[in-house]
Design an enzyme around this catalytic site. Structure first.
Site, short mmCIF file in Angstrom:
data_model
loop_
_atom_site.label_atom_id
_atom_site.label_comp_id
_atom_site.label_asym_id
_atom_site.label_seq_id
_atom_site.Cartn_x
_atom_site.Cartn_y
_atom_site.Cartn_z
N ASP A 43 -0.68 -2.39 7.27
CA ASP A 43 0.59 -2.96 6.63
C ASP A 43 1.54 -4.02 7.54
O ASP A 43 2.59 -3.95 7.79
CB ASP A 43 1.59 -1.53 6.25
CG ASP A 43 0.90 -0.22 5.84
OD1 ASP A 43 0.46 -0.45 4.76
OD2 ASP A 43 0.99 0.64 6.65
N GLU A 216 1.68 1.25 -4.84
CA GLU A 216 2.53 1.21 -3.58
C GLU A 216 2.66 -0.47 -3.17
O GLU A 216 1.99 -1.15 -3.50
CB GLU A 216 2.27 2.10 -2.71
CG GLU A 216 0.70 1.81 -1.91
CD GLU A 216 0.27 2.76 -1.10
OE1 GLU A 216 0.97 3.65 -1.01
OE2 GLU A 216 -0.65 2.65 -0.45
#
Length: 345
Positions: A43, A216
């Site tokens: 991420d 997401e």
């Protein structure tokens, strides 16, 4: 960050030849070179400081911080953004995930998720720093978005097109997908605007699971094509971080998708015109290929060194392994000339 990663810490190796029998192939180019600290990355959020220094923030280690003179590196690990953890206290085993960092008003703002795998009671906090350097961050705690059974408050992304424009704050993972709201004028607290859904996929992957496809990590980026300004919502879809002996069916693993709109708040549609909130829309930007497995956790930034738009992400290399700590930092350049982002060499 996929908060249902049931096998994220399971270690395992698989040979390239065996891995490629399960993975889709395509004409995607390999990631651009990365030197230095390019491993144990999930991420990532990347920004470029005014002095030319690149800063990369990522999940694990209370938000790991690295710097480099160029997007290709060499990257040097500098330490944790919040060495003592967050002032938000949700549970003893909580972790800090999926940072999103931007610069405005003379300082950096870093939004980070406080969560644990499978936990829906998450929150997002915010910290600020004038320089972005390790040891200079002030934690302001939770931004205060209200909790709901519809969404999980992780994977934040702040977007503001200009210094006088309204801000758009995107968040959400699993459950009912990706949502948007906005923050206060100081960017530290929720504005009070009711969150609205912008991306969701209700279909169930072929690999047996009792929940819909993961949607997401929403990330907004605007680009003008043939005189029309489009707002692109990039997001991750599929399963991240499975063990070598428990890989998803081809196409069900993590991948990077996109939808676009003529407004930063939507409605977003894919290249086939399918609505991305109500019609399971989403156009594939980058999937598994060659030595790249499960790319995701993405962001987009202009690289002034080459005056091109870069899509950055994390991924696993089957020749190295699928373990959580073996994921790598990667990026490719994008071509928007068709109106849709296409990965190029």
């Amino acid at each position: 960050m996929w908060d249902l990663r049931k096998t994220a810490i399971v270690l395992g190796l698989l040979s390239v030849s065996k891995a490629l029998t399960f993975r889709q192939t395509s004409s995607y180019p390999p990631p651009e070179p990365c030197t230095g600290n390019c491993t144990f990355i999930h991420d990532p959020s990347v920004v470029r400081r005014s002095d030319g220094t690149w800063l990369r923030f990522s999940t694990v280690g209370n938000i790991a911080v690295a710097t480099a003179p160029a997007l290709t590196g060499p990257w040097t690990y500098r330490g944790a953004l919040l060495p003592q953890g967050s002032t938000i206290k949700l549970r003893d085993d909580q972790e800090l995930w999926a940072p999103d960092v931007f610069f405005s008003n003379g300082q950096f703002y870093a939004y980070y998720s406080v969560s644990k795998s499978g936990f829906q009671g998450s929150e997002v906090g915010v910290a600020t720093s004038v320089t972005g350097d390790v040891g200079t961050w002030t934690d302001h705690g939770s931004v205060g978005v209200p909790k709901s059974t519809d969404y999980n408050i992780i994977d934040p992304n702040f977007f503001r097109e200009c210094d006088t424009c309204d801000n758009v704050w995107t968040f959400g993972s699993a459950w009912q997908g990706v949502y948007q709201t906005s923050l206060s004028s100081d960017f530290l607290k929720w504005s009070g605007e009711a969150p609205h859904q912008v991306a969701y996929n209700s279909s169930h992957p072929a690999h047996p699971q009792d929940y819909p496809s993961i949607t997401e990590g929403g990330f907004l980026f605007w680009w003008e094509v043939s005189g029309t300004k489009y707002y692109y919502l990039f997001f991750s879809s599929g399963a991240c971080c499975n063990a070598a002996n428990d890989l998803e069916a081809p196409g069900d693993e993590y991948k990077i998708m996109v939808c676009r709109a003529t407004s930063p708040t939507g409605p977003f549609v894919d290249a086939n015109g399918k609505n991305c909130a109500s019609g399971n829309g989403g156009t594939l930007v980058l999937g598994s290929h060659g030595n790249v497995y499960a790319p995701g956790g993405q962001g987009v930034i202009v690289d002034p060194a080459v005056n091109r738009v870069a899509l950055y992400f994390h991924y696993a290399n089957p020749s190295i392994g699928y373990a959580f700590n073996q994921f790598l930092f990667g990026f490719n350049y994008l071509d928007f000339s068709s109106g849709w982002p296409v990965v190029t060499a």
